[in-house]
Write a protein that holds these residues in place. Structure first.
Motif, PDB file in Angstrom:
ATOM      1  N   GLN A  57      12.322  -8.125  -4.940  1.00  0.00           N
ATOM      2  CA  GLN A  57      11.359  -9.218  -4.762  1.00  0.00           C
ATOM      3  C   GLN A  57      10.853  -9.267  -3.324  1.00  0.00           C
ATOM      4  OE1 GLN A  57      12.917 -13.097  -5.724  1.00  0.00           O
ATOM      5  NE2 GLN A  57      10.941 -14.102  -5.501  1.00  0.00           N
ATOM      6  N   ARG A  58      11.773  -9.138  -2.361  1.00  0.00           N
ATOM      7  CA  ARG A  58      11.378  -9.183  -0.940  1.00  0.00           C
ATOM      8  C   ARG A  58      10.473  -8.016  -0.581  1.00  0.00           C
ATOM      9  NH1 ARG A  58      16.866  -9.923  -0.143  1.00  0.00           N
ATOM     10  NH2 ARG A  58      17.008  -7.809   0.726  1.00  0.00           N
ATOM     11  N   ARG A  59      10.892  -6.814  -0.976  1.00  0.00           N
ATOM     12  CA  ARG A  59      10.130  -5.633  -0.599  1.00  0.00           C
ATOM     13  C   ARG A  59       8.779  -5.572  -1.301  1.00  0.00           C
ATOM     14  NH1 ARG A  59      12.885  -1.426   1.764  1.00  0.00           N
ATOM     15  NH2 ARG A  59      10.786  -0.539   1.992  1.00  0.00           N
ATOM     16  N   ASN A  60       8.732  -5.984  -2.568  1.00  0.00           N
ATOM     17  CA  ASN A  60       7.454  -6.010  -3.286  1.00  0.00           C
ATOM     18  C   ASN A  60       6.492  -7.002  -2.653  1.00  0.00           C
ATOM     19  OD1 ASN A  60       7.650  -4.059  -5.338  1.00  0.00           O
ATOM     20  ND2 ASN A  60       8.842  -5.416  -6.627  1.00  0.00           N
ATOM     21  N   GLN A  61       7.014  -8.172  -2.302  1.00  0.00           N
ATOM     22  CA  GLN A  61       6.175  -9.187  -1.675  1.00  0.00           C
ATOM     23  C   GLN A  61       5.647  -8.702  -0.333  1.00  0.00           C
ATOM     24  OE1 GLN A  61       8.013 -13.044  -1.302  1.00  0.00           O
ATOM     25  NE2 GLN A  61       6.357 -13.864  -0.051  1.00  0.00           N
ATOM     26  N   SER A  62       6.536  -8.087   0.457  1.00  0.00           N
ATOM     27  CA  SER A  62       6.131  -7.570   1.765  1.00  0.00           C
ATOM     28  C   SER A  62       5.084  -6.458   1.620  1.00  0.00           C
ATOM     29  CB  SER A  62       7.354  -7.032   2.505  1.00  0.00           C
ATOM     30  OG  SER A  62       6.993  -6.438   3.728  1.00  0.00           O
ATOM     31  N   LEU A  63       5.307  -5.570   0.644  1.00  0.00           N
ATOM     32  CA  LEU A  63       4.365  -4.468   0.433  1.00  0.00           C
ATOM     33  C   LEU A  63       3.019  -4.991  -0.038  1.00  0.00           C
ATOM     34  CD1 LEU A  63       3.872  -1.431   0.429  1.00  0.00           C
ATOM     35  CD2 LEU A  63       4.770  -1.353  -1.915  1.00  0.00           C
ATOM     36  N   ASN A  64       3.039  -5.948  -0.956  1.00  0.00           N
ATOM     37  CA  ASN A  64       1.777  -6.513  -1.448  1.00  0.00           C
ATOM     38  C   ASN A  64       1.003  -7.211  -0.345  1.00  0.00           C
ATOM     39  OD1 ASN A  64       2.221  -5.572  -4.029  1.00  0.00           O
ATOM     40  ND2 ASN A  64       2.953  -7.515  -4.837  1.00  0.00           N
ATOM     41  N   GLU A  65       1.713  -7.940   0.517  1.00  0.00           N
ATOM     42  CA  GLU A  65       1.043  -8.608   1.636  1.00  0.00           C
ATOM     43  C   GLU A  65       0.419  -7.586   2.575  1.00  0.00           C
ATOM     44  OE1 GLU A  65       4.086 -10.995   3.339  1.00  0.00           O
ATOM     45  OE2 GLU A  65       3.947 -12.586   1.819  1.00  0.00           O
ATOM     46  N   LYS A  66       1.124  -6.496   2.806  1.00  0.00           N
ATOM     47  CA  LYS A  66       0.595  -5.435   3.659  1.00  0.00           C
ATOM     48  C   LYS A  66      -0.652  -4.817   3.043  1.00  0.00           C
ATOM     49  CE  LYS A  66       1.869  -1.092   5.920  1.00  0.00           C
ATOM     50  NZ  LYS A  66       2.967  -0.117   6.194  1.00  0.00           N
ATOM     51  N   MET A  67      -0.617  -4.596   1.714  1.00  0.00           N
ATOM     52  CA  MET A  67      -1.757  -4.024   1.014  1.00  0.00           C
ATOM     53  C   MET A  67      -2.973  -4.931   1.114  1.00  0.00           C
ATOM     54  SD  MET A  67       0.354  -2.688  -2.315  1.00  0.00           S
ATOM     55  CE  MET A  67      -1.068  -2.232  -3.298  1.00  0.00           C
ATOM     56  N   VAL A  68      -2.742  -6.224   0.941  1.00  0.00           N
ATOM     57  CA  VAL A  68      -3.847  -7.179   1.012  1.00  0.00           C
ATOM     58  C   VAL A  68      -4.479  -7.164   2.398  1.00  0.00           C
ATOM     59  CG1 VAL A  68      -4.413  -9.648   1.005  1.00  0.00           C
ATOM     60  CG2 VAL A  68      -3.032  -8.689  -0.839  1.00  0.00           C
ATOM     61  N   GLN A  69      -3.645  -7.120   3.441  1.00  0.00           N
ATOM     62  CA  GLN A  69      -4.172  -7.088   4.802  1.00  0.00           C
ATOM     63  C   GLN A  69      -4.952  -5.804   5.063  1.00  0.00           C
ATOM     64  OE1 GLN A  69      -4.202  -9.628   6.993  1.00  0.00           O
ATOM     65  NE2 GLN A  69      -3.305 -10.765   5.298  1.00  0.00           N
ATOM     66  N   ARG A  70      -4.469  -4.679   4.526  1.00  0.00           N
ATOM     67  CA  ARG A  70      -5.200  -3.418   4.693  1.00  0.00           C
ATOM     68  C   ARG A  70      -6.546  -3.494   3.982  1.00  0.00           C
ATOM     69  NH1 ARG A  70      -2.137   1.091   6.196  1.00  0.00           N
ATOM     70  NH2 ARG A  70      -4.150   2.163   6.323  1.00  0.00           N
ATOM     71  N   MET A  71      -6.566  -4.080   2.788  1.00  0.00           N
ATOM     72  CA  MET A  71      -7.808  -4.239   2.039  1.00  0.00           C
ATOM     73  C   MET A  71      -8.811  -5.078   2.819  1.00  0.00           C
ATOM     74  SD  MET A  71      -6.160  -4.923  -1.721  1.00  0.00           S
ATOM     75  CE  MET A  71      -7.678  -5.552  -2.437  1.00  0.00           C
ATOM     76  N   LYS A  72      -8.320  -6.183   3.378  1.00  0.00           N
ATOM     77  CA  LYS A  72      -9.202  -7.061   4.147  1.00  0.00           C
ATOM     78  C   LYS A  72      -9.792  -6.323   5.338  1.00  0.00           C
ATOM     79  CE  LYS A  72      -7.189 -11.616   3.174  1.00  0.00           C
ATOM     80  NZ  LYS A  72      -6.474 -12.781   3.768  1.00  0.00           N
ATOM     81  N   GLY A  73      -8.935  -5.564   6.043  1.00  0.00           N
ATOM     82  CA  GLY A  73      -9.407  -4.848   7.209  1.00  0.00           C
ATOM     83  C   GLY A  73     -10.462  -3.804   6.864  1.00  0.00           C
ATOM     84  N   ILE A  74     -10.228  -3.055   5.793  1.00  0.00           N
ATOM     85  CA  ILE A  74     -11.176  -2.022   5.373  1.00  0.00           C
ATOM     86  C   ILE A  74     -12.490  -2.645   4.922  1.00  0.00           C
ATOM     87  CG2 ILE A  74     -11.619  -0.262   3.602  1.00  0.00           C
ATOM     88  CD1 ILE A  74      -8.601   0.404   3.748  1.00  0.00           C
ATOM     89  N   LEU A  75     -12.407  -3.708   4.141  1.00  0.00           N
ATOM     90  CA  LEU A  75     -13.628  -4.370   3.674  1.00  0.00           C
ATOM     91  C   LEU A  75     -14.420  -4.981   4.826  1.00  0.00           C
ATOM     92  CD1 LEU A  75     -12.374  -6.032   0.375  1.00  0.00           C
ATOM     93  CD2 LEU A  75     -14.142  -4.295   0.585  1.00  0.00           C
ATOM     94  N   GLU A  76     -13.713  -5.457   5.847  1.00  0.00           N
ATOM     95  CA  GLU A  76     -14.404  -6.017   7.010  1.00  0.00           C
ATOM     96  C   GLU A  76     -15.161  -4.914   7.756  1.00  0.00           C
ATOM     97  OE1 GLU A  76     -15.806  -8.723   9.851  1.00  0.00           O
ATOM     98  OE2 GLU A  76     -15.067  -8.924   7.786  1.00  0.00           O
ATOM     99  N   GLU A  77     -14.549  -3.727   7.869  1.00  0.00           N
ATOM    100  CA  GLU A  77     -15.243  -2.596   8.485  1.00  0.00           C
ATOM    101  C   GLU A  77     -16.523  -2.271   7.721  1.00  0.00           C
ATOM    102  OE1 GLU A  77     -13.125   1.005   9.479  1.00  0.00           O
ATOM    103  OE2 GLU A  77     -11.229  -0.092   9.463  1.00  0.00           O
ATOM    104  N   ILE A  78     -16.405  -2.231   6.402  1.00  0.00           N
ATOM    105  CA  ILE A  78     -17.562  -1.908   5.565  1.00  0.00           C
ATOM    106  C   ILE A  78     -18.628  -2.990   5.704  1.00  0.00           C
ATOM    107  CG2 ILE A  78     -18.357  -1.530   3.196  1.00  0.00           C
ATOM    108  CD1 ILE A  78     -15.555  -0.410   2.584  1.00  0.00           C
TER     109      ILE A  78
END
Length: 210
Positions: free
Chosen positions: A119-140
């Motif tokens: 649960q901890r690792r999945n939550q941490s990984l998902n949060e990281k993925m969301v932040q990466r998505m936001k960063g990439i979309l902001e670049e675009i």
């Protein structure tokens, strides 16, 4: 793809539609496929590979924990057979029962720790993925805005945006210029030679198996 569409819709609603105010005369309109830009941007592919590596590490750790639990379960089954064996003395059974009880509690504790770990690792990984998505979309988004200003477009519409009923927001736009290919070329101009768009659905948070 739902979470990607939500992010793209948010970016489009807050930024792309307001790149410039309408001027006198005919409006200059462009369209862009934000989902295509996101999926085929080399940094999305690189991020996906990194996420896959982290997901594999989590799964490996989870499998190792499961192996320990399965070993304990095998021991418990052997002890249970001894407890049910009428040929074994009661004094021996009492000793086996004590050990069985200790191992059973150990197994329960290990499985609880394993689930909490997932649960901890999945939550941490998902949060990281969301932040990466936001960063990439902001670049675009910034690149789209720069292109819109440079080409003097009044509006840039995201043609991949869908309504809540999964129907495209824009079914038809007259005299609109599609700038997707131009932007994609610009995004990937510095891409490593080995970098190719991933065949997988990119950066979608998915919990690992329990």
């Amino acid at each position: 793809m739902t979470i990607i569409r939500r992010f793209i819709a948010l970016v489009a609603a807050t930024a792309l539609l307001g790149t410039a105010a309408a001027q006198e005369g005919k409006l200059k309109i462009a369209t862009v496929d934000m989902q295509q830009l996101f999926k085929e941007y080399h940094r999305t592919n690189e991020a996906q590979k990194e996420i896959n590596v982290e997901r594999a590490k989590i799964q490996k750790d989870n499998n190792e924990r499961l192996d320990r639990i399965r070993t304990l379960d095998t021991d418990l089954q052997g002890m249970r057979k001894q407890l049910e064996d009428p040929s074994i003395a009661d004094s021996k059974k009492q000793s086996v029962f004590t050990e069985w009880n200790v191992k059973q509690q150990e197994g329960i504790m290990l499985d609880r720790e394993r689930r909490e770990f997932l649960q901890r690792r999945n939550q941490s990984l998902n949060e990281k993925m969301v932040q990466r998505m936001k960063g990439i979309l902001e670049e675009i988004r910034k690149l789209v805005e720069e292109k819109a200003k440079a080409e003097d477009f009044d509006y840039v519409f995201d043609k991949s945006g869908l309504s809540t009923s999964q129907v495209p927001f824009f079914l038809y736009t007259k005299d609109a210029t599609d700038i997707t290919a131009v932007l994609l070329k610009e995004l990937n101009k510095d891409a490593p030679a080995e970098s190719k768009p991933s065949e997988e659905a990119p950066l979608v948070p998915v919990p690992l198996g329990e």
